[in-house]
Design a protein around this motif. Structure first.
Motif, short mmCIF file in Angstrom:
data_model
loop_
_atom_site.label_atom_id
_atom_site.label_comp_id
_atom_site.label_asym_id
_atom_site.label_seq_id
_atom_site.Cartn_x
_atom_site.Cartn_y
_atom_site.Cartn_z
N ARG A 234 13.22 -6.18 3.81
CA ARG A 234 13.71 -5.54 5.04
C ARG A 234 14.14 -6.60 6.06
NH1 ARG A 234 10.70 0.21 6.12
NH2 ARG A 234 9.76 0.44 4.09
N ARG B 38 1.48 -2.97 13.49
CA ARG B 38 1.91 -1.57 13.67
C ARG B 38 1.71 -1.13 15.12
NH1 ARG B 38 -0.64 3.45 13.39
NH2 ARG B 38 0.88 5.11 13.01
N ASP C 227 10.14 6.22 5.83
CA ASP C 227 9.37 5.90 7.03
C ASP C 227 10.28 5.59 8.23
OD1 ASP C 227 10.32 3.29 6.58
OD2 ASP C 227 8.46 2.65 5.61
N GLU D 265 -1.64 -6.32 9.55
CA GLU D 265 -0.39 -5.53 9.46
C GLU D 265 -0.60 -4.12 10.01
OE1 GLU D 265 2.26 -6.94 8.88
OE2 GLU D 265 2.12 -8.41 7.30
N SER E 143 0.82 -1.23 0.00
CA SER E 143 0.00 0.00 0.00
C SER E 143 0.85 1.27 0.00
CB SER E 143 -0.91 0.01 1.23
OG SER E 143 -0.13 0.13 2.42
N HIS E 144 2.10 1.16 0.43
CA HIS E 144 3.02 2.32 0.55
C HIS E 144 2.46 3.41 1.47
CE1 HIS E 144 5.34 0.33 -2.45
NE2 HIS E 144 4.36 0.39 -3.33
N MET E 145 1.71 2.98 2.46
CA MET E 145 1.17 3.94 3.42
C MET E 145 2.19 4.34 4.50
SD MET E 145 -1.90 4.99 2.88
CE MET E 145 -1.41 5.14 1.19
N SER E 146 3.27 3.56 4.64
CA SER E 146 4.15 3.76 5.80
C SER E 146 4.78 5.16 5.90
CB SER E 146 5.22 2.67 5.88
OG SER E 146 5.98 2.64 4.71
N ASN F 243 7.83 1.54 14.11
CA ASN F 243 8.04 0.36 13.28
C ASN F 243 9.50 0.14 12.89
OD1 ASN F 243 5.68 -1.01 12.97
ND2 ASN F 243 5.03 0.04 11.10
N ALA F 244 10.27 1.22 12.80
CA ALA F 244 11.69 1.09 12.47
C ALA F 244 12.39 0.36 13.61
CB ALA F 244 12.32 2.46 12.26
N ASN G 45 18.74 2.34 8.16
CA ASN G 45 17.28 2.39 8.05
C ASN G 45 16.78 3.83 8.24
OD1 ASN G 45 14.69 0.42 8.33
ND2 ASN G 45 14.41 2.19 9.63
N LYS H 256 12.33 3.68 0.06
CA LYS H 256 11.45 2.65 0.64
C LYS H 256 11.82 1.27 0.11
CE LYS H 256 6.60 1.77 1.58
NZ LYS H 256 6.38 0.52 0.84
C1 LIG Z 1 14.51 -4.48 9.48
C2 LIG Z 1 13.16 -3.82 9.33
C3 LIG Z 1 13.07 -2.46 9.32
C4 LIG Z 1 11.83 -1.82 9.20
N1 LIG Z 1 11.80 -0.47 9.20
C5 LIG Z 1 10.61 0.19 9.16
C6 LIG Z 1 10.56 1.61 9.21
O1 LIG Z 1 11.57 2.27 9.31
N2 LIG Z 1 9.33 2.20 9.16
C7 LIG Z 1 8.17 1.47 9.04
O2 LIG Z 1 7.09 2.07 8.98
N3 LIG Z 1 8.21 0.13 8.98
C8 LIG Z 1 9.38 -0.55 9.05
N4 LIG Z 1 9.40 -1.90 8.99
C9 LIG Z 1 8.12 -2.65 8.96
C10 LIG Z 1 7.54 -2.94 7.53
O3 LIG Z 1 8.52 -3.55 6.74
C11 LIG Z 1 7.04 -1.66 6.86
O4 LIG Z 1 6.09 -1.05 7.71
C12 LIG Z 1 6.36 -1.90 5.52
O5 LIG Z 1 7.25 -2.52 4.63
C13 LIG Z 1 5.89 -0.55 4.98
O6 LIG Z 1 5.46 -0.60 3.65
P1 LIG Z 1 3.92 -0.45 3.25
O7 LIG Z 1 3.31 0.70 3.91
O8 LIG Z 1 3.86 -0.52 1.76
O9 LIG Z 1 3.37 -1.78 3.93
P2 LIG Z 1 2.10 -2.67 3.66
O10 LIG Z 1 2.61 -4.05 3.50
O11 LIG Z 1 1.21 -2.12 2.64
O12 LIG Z 1 1.37 -2.64 5.09
C14 LIG Z 1 0.47 -1.61 5.50
C15 LIG Z 1 0.89 -1.04 6.81
O13 LIG Z 1 0.92 -2.07 7.80
C16 LIG Z 1 2.00 -1.85 8.70
N5 LIG Z 1 2.98 -2.93 8.59
C17 LIG Z 1 3.27 -3.69 7.52
N6 LIG Z 1 4.23 -4.61 7.83
C18 LIG Z 1 4.55 -4.39 9.11
C19 LIG Z 1 5.46 -4.99 10.02
N7 LIG Z 1 6.23 -6.00 9.68
N8 LIG Z 1 5.54 -4.50 11.27
C20 LIG Z 1 4.76 -3.49 11.66
N9 LIG Z 1 3.87 -2.87 10.85
C21 LIG Z 1 3.76 -3.32 9.60
C22 LIG Z 1 2.66 -0.55 8.27
O14 LIG Z 1 2.13 0.50 9.02
C23 LIG Z 1 2.28 -0.45 6.81
O15 LIG Z 1 2.30 0.86 6.33
C24 LIG Z 1 10.64 -2.59 9.11
C25 LIG Z 1 10.73 -3.99 9.12
C26 LIG Z 1 11.97 -4.59 9.24
C27 LIG Z 1 12.03 -6.10 9.27
#
Ligand SMILES: Cc1cc2nc3c(=O)[nH]c(=O)nc-3n(C[C@H](O)[C@H](O)[C@H](O)COP(=O)(O)OP(=O)(O)OC[C@H]3O[C@@H](n4cnc5c(N)ncnc54)[C@H](O)[C@@H]3O)c2cc1C
Length: 449
Positions: free
Chosen positions: A362, A290, A393, A285, A251-254, A398-399, A387, A356
């Motif tokens: 990750r 989160r 993000d 997720e 979703s790239h919402m992060s 979450n980081a 990171n 991202k």
């Molecule tokens: C080593 C490592 C570093 C990371 N660093 C960050 C970071 O700096 N900032 C960050 O926001 N996330 C981080 N994450 C968690 C996760 O990888 C990202 O939130 C996710 O990839 C964000 O992309 P998206 O919004 O397209 O996610 P989508 O897959 O579309 O998910 C939607 C939302 O769900 C939440 N989410 C998804 N996966 C996770 C997860 N594993 N843990 C917690 N929440 C999740 C996020 O809020 C995300 O925006 C990290 C994970 C790891 C393993």
């Protein structure tokens, strides 16, 4: 509806006979689905005062660079425009946030502030509590379930947290009503930046780091809502298959969630309107994972170092810290994507160039930093530093939870092996077996060249 659990009186000072109600916007810079803003408007209407919104841009936010500030400012531009349309003055100043808020509060009846979970955000609010002469009320809006309501303690894993938070969802997954400000504040005279020239504001910040802004993601609530619409229409059905890095079902919402430019409640309610087969995986997720990260940083002050790990993980990593490493790399070698592993290098380049990294990569990326450094302490700091420097993000709860997970946080013990001990291991064979990983590498290389 604004649940009482979202609202907390932070001091015992009285309402003052001031000129306005002040909303100190800091963790939630958005005009859309923001409980703190709507609460501030209600309060102002009740007191028959205007509402003024203040945002302080600090030059010294730890680890923030040009990439992050650009995204933040793009978002603030949207907020200022949206508030202006609702008759609300927004003052944006380059100043230490608590200092700016305390100064503007001299003429305020009451101050409303939103809620951030990191140490620095909590210290800012603490400073304001010490200095403000009027009432300070905090309204929590960056989570679906308020952090203390979800759980009163640090949770061990997603399994223990899920049981608790899921019980609260029906209560908190309710829309927020938009209020109308009766006494407009647009004409109040206040120092504020105008956004005619973003570059000049950036240059006034005098940033040392040269990390470039990215073109793929532009800050702002409108951009977040547009992206969310595209995600729901074209990708949500495929979300259960999102792990393959050669696809883009994310979703790239992060970045938008991190900067508080979009509300997790809004996202969840939009997802719930669909009948998509991806719905429950996505909500797991967005809400469980989160908000487990929020629970972690809120309850564990050691969230940015190895001491945050559960006992078993800390002990097993210590036991194996002198194990022989086949490869070791310095911070610079990692930063320049100079390892022997094309998959790791692609992930690093994706992060550096787009701001991202793919979510699945990750995990692999963090695990390999643990494997290819001299010891876990060094690995931990390298992973967090990279990171937070390059991810849009980054510096998010979450980081810290994501990096900690690579070292055993929120996970269980696995079969013991070298370097990792009982911490979960990942390897490149897994990437080749499960995914079209070469096509991911090709796509990143095309992007970079
Ligand atoms: C080593 C490592 C570093 C990371 N660093 C960050 C970071 O700096 N900032 C960050 O926001 N996330 C981080 N994450 C968690 C996760 O990888 C990202 O939130 C996710 O990839 C964000 O992309 P998206 O919004 O397209 O996610 P989508 O897959 O579309 O998910 C939607 C939302 O769900 C939440 N989410 C998804 N996966 C996770 C997860 N594993 N843990 C917690 N929440 C999740 C996020 O809020 C995300 O925006 C990290 C994970 C790891 C393993």
């Amino acid at each position: 509806m604004i649940h009482t659990e979202r609202i907390k009186k932070l001091n015992q000072k009285p309402l003052k006979e001031g000129d306005y109600v002040l909303y100190w916007m800091q963790a939630s810079p958005r005009a859309h689905c923001n409980h703190a803003l709507e609460y501030g408007i209600k309060k102002a209407n009740r007191l028959k005062k205007p509402l003024v919104v203040f945002f302080g841009i600090t030059k010294q936010f730890p680890e923030a660079n040009n990439r992050h500030y650009t995204f933040l400012l793009q978002g603030l531009q949207h907020v200022q425009n949206s508030l202006d349309k609702r008759g609300i003055k927004m003052a944006i100043q380059i100043v230490s946030p608590p200092k700016g808020a305390i100064e503007l509060a001299e003429n305020a009846s009451v101050v409303v502030v939103d809620k951030g979970y990191l140490t620095i955000q909590r210290e800012w609010v603490k400073k304001a509590i010490d200095w403000l002469k009027c009432s300070l009320i905090q309204v929590e809006t960056n989570v679906v379930v308020p952090v203390e309501t979800a759980s009163a303690k640090e949770e061990y894993s997603a399994a223990t947290f899920r049981r608790k938070i899921n019980k609260k969802l029906d209560e908190f997954l309710v829309p927020l009503k938009m209020e109308k400000l009766i006494t407009h504040s647009s004409d109040i005279n206040m120092d504020s930046y105008s956004f005619d020239d973003l570059h000049s504001i950036i240059s006034q910040l005098g940033l040392k780091s040269k990390v470039a802004p990215v073109s793929k993601y532009k800050g702002g609530t409108l951009n977040a809502i547009k992206l969310l619409g595209t995600f729901i229409k074209h990708k949500l059905d495929h979300f259960p298959d999102r792990n393959d890095p050669s696809t883009d079902y994310l979703s790239h919402m992060s970045p938008y969630l991190h900067f508080g430019q979009v509300s997790p409640l809004h996202i969840a309610l939009e997802i719930l309107k669909t009948k998509s087969p991806g719905k429950s995986t996505y909500l797991e997720e967005l809400i469980v994972r989160r908000e487990l990260a929020v629970n972690f940083v809120y309850h564990n002050p050691e969230y940015d170092n190895l001491k945050c790990l559960p006992d078993w993980a800390y002990k097993t990593l210590s036991k194996h810290q002198n194990d022989k490493r086949e490869y070791t790399y310095s911070f610079k070698e990692f930063e320049n994507a100079g390892t022997h592993d094309p998959y790791w290098n692609a992930a690093q380049l994706e992060m550096v160039h787009t701001g991202k990294m793919h979510g699945y990569m990750r995990m692999y990326w963090g695990k390999k930093i643990l494997e290819w450094t001299h010891d876990p302490e060094e690995a931990y700091q390298i992973a967090l530093k990279l990171n937070n420097k390059y991810e849009l993000d980054g510096r998010d709860p979450n980081a810290y939870a994501g990096v900690a997970w690579c070292f055993g946080k929120h996970d269980r013990a696995w079969k013991e092996r070298e370097i990792f001990g009982k911490v979960r291991y990942m390897n490149d064979r897994g990437l080749r077996r499960k995914f079209k990983i070469d096509s991911y590498v090709g796509a990143v290389n095309n992007l970079v060249s």
